[in-house]
Design an enzyme around this catalytic site. Structure first.
Site, short mmCIF file in Angstrom:
data_model
loop_
_atom_site.label_atom_id
_atom_site.label_comp_id
_atom_site.label_asym_id
_atom_site.label_seq_id
_atom_site.Cartn_x
_atom_site.Cartn_y
_atom_site.Cartn_z
CB CYS A 110 112.49 139.57 33.35
SG CYS A 110 111.11 140.73 33.38
CG HIS A 245 114.19 139.78 37.14
ND1 HIS A 245 114.52 140.92 36.43
CD2 HIS A 245 112.83 139.78 37.21
CE1 HIS A 245 113.42 141.55 36.09
NE2 HIS A 245 112.38 140.89 36.55
CG ASN A 275 111.04 144.44 36.80
OD1 ASN A 275 111.90 144.26 35.95
ND2 ASN A 275 110.09 143.55 37.07
#
Ligand code: ACO
Length: 323
Positions: A110, A245, A275
């Site tokens: 990520c 994030h 996500n």
């Protein structure tokens, strides 16, 4: 000498899967998912390939930057879930957009978009080229176990890109860190069929220790913001936009509270994207840019964190020509 972002673009799959849709085949509900994660729906690929999503995001970024594919000197794709193990997803993008520059993938989960910005910055600083396309493309729907309600509800698919050029002042500060730990969040590699392989191969699906990731995420955001501000000699209050994030709304709100920052300055996209790993940050950035919310001279902090455990953070001054 540094880079400037010339243009951004993003793309989501056509199919939006709601929490109610998931509850048709999983023992879950919107009442469980939304309050704990902030996610209501996520884009999931059905007929689109990840190559196609990535290319759409790249074309939009190139158009916004006024740069043609033929002018690119490098393509870096951040991904852990590409359509191909070989070649790199970036090579597929290069072929489909008609670029002829070097292209490779970067794997930092990520945090990958910020890691890729740092690599691109080095390439530009060494005079290797003048136009770099950084794209993050993730098809998390192929990595999750769709029978595991504790993980599959969290993720989505998507892609987002930025075109970088030279003669800017970015990054004002940058920090990459790794706290090595595989088991907290990982996807085992494909097993293959080697007759010599005597190792135990678990299923190639995502597994994570949710609560440990939660704590790591909040610390990663808070430590990074403080470190970047110290590096650049600016106050946290001077930052105009925080693009963190998008793993979980509760991670974002805990970090907001601990840092004492204005909630309205924190970009949010996860309610309708879930996500999307390394594509979260450039997608949120693209949305801010397209909404006209990024003004020339403003300070923007990006913090990506995830498996590794990798954290990539940078402080940018928004200097896109024309803003
Ligand atoms: N629907 C209904 N019940 C569920 C669901 C679901 N989707 N998921 C888990 N549960 C149940 C579990 O089965 C368990 O039930 P039990 O007590 O009967 O065994 C109960 O809820 C608690 O499960 P936990 O996994 O302990 O749930 P937790 O409270 O930790 O919440 C969550 C899970 C939301 C993922 C939390 O750990 C979290 O916020 N983690 C942050 C990390 C994160 O978001 N990671 C995502 C990506 S990582 C990254 O991008 C870096």
């Amino acid at each position: 000498m540094g880079f400037r972002i010339l243009g951004t673009g993003s793309a989501l799959p056509e199919r939006s899967v709601t929490n109610d849709d998931l509850s048709e085949f999983l023992d879950t509900s919107d009442e469980w998912i939304f309050p704990r994660t902030g996610i209501r729906s996520r884009g999931i690929c059905t007929t689109e390939t990840l190559d196609e999503l990535a290319v759409t995001a790249c074309r939009r970024a190139l158009e916004a930057a006024g740069v043609s594919a033929g002018e690119l000197d490098l393509i870096i794709c951040s991904t852990t879930s590409g359509d191909h193990l070989i070649p790199a997803e970036a090579c597929a993008v290069a072929e489909l957009i008609g670029a002829s520059c070097p292209a490779f993938d970067l794997s930092a989960a990520c945090a990958g978009f910020v890691f890729a910005l740092d690599v691109a910055d080095g390439y530009l600083a060494r005079g290797r080229g003048e136009r770099v396309l950084v794209v993050a493309a993730e098809k998390m729907s192929r990595l999750v176990d769709w029978s595991d309600r504790a993980t599959c509800v969290l993720f989505g698919d998507g892609a987002a890109a930025a075109v970088l050029g030279p003669d800017g002042e970015n990054p004002l500060a940058l920090r990459l860190t790794t706290e090595p730990s595989v088991d907290i969040l990982h996807v085992p590699g494909v097993a293959g069929s080697s007759p010599y392989d005597a190792t135990e191969r678990p299923a190639s699906v995502l597994a994570m220790e949710g609560r440990r990731v939660f704590k790591f995420g909040v610390n990663a955001i808070c430590d990074s913001v403080q470190a970047l501000c110290e590096q650049a000699g600016v106050a946290v209050d001077d930052i105009d936009h925080f693009v963190f994030h998008q793993a979980n709304e509760r991670i974002l709100s805990s970090a907001v509270q601990r840092l004492g920052i204005d909630n309205a300055k924190v970009a949010r996209a996860l309610e309708e994207t879930g996500n999307i790993s390394s594509a979260c940050i450039p997608l949120a950035l693209d949305r801010l840019a397209r909404a006209g919310e990024l003004k020339g001279g403003q300070l923007v902090v990006l913090v990506g964190f995830g498996a590794g455990l990798d954290t990539g953070a940078c402080l940018l001054r928004w200097d896109r020509p024309g803003d």
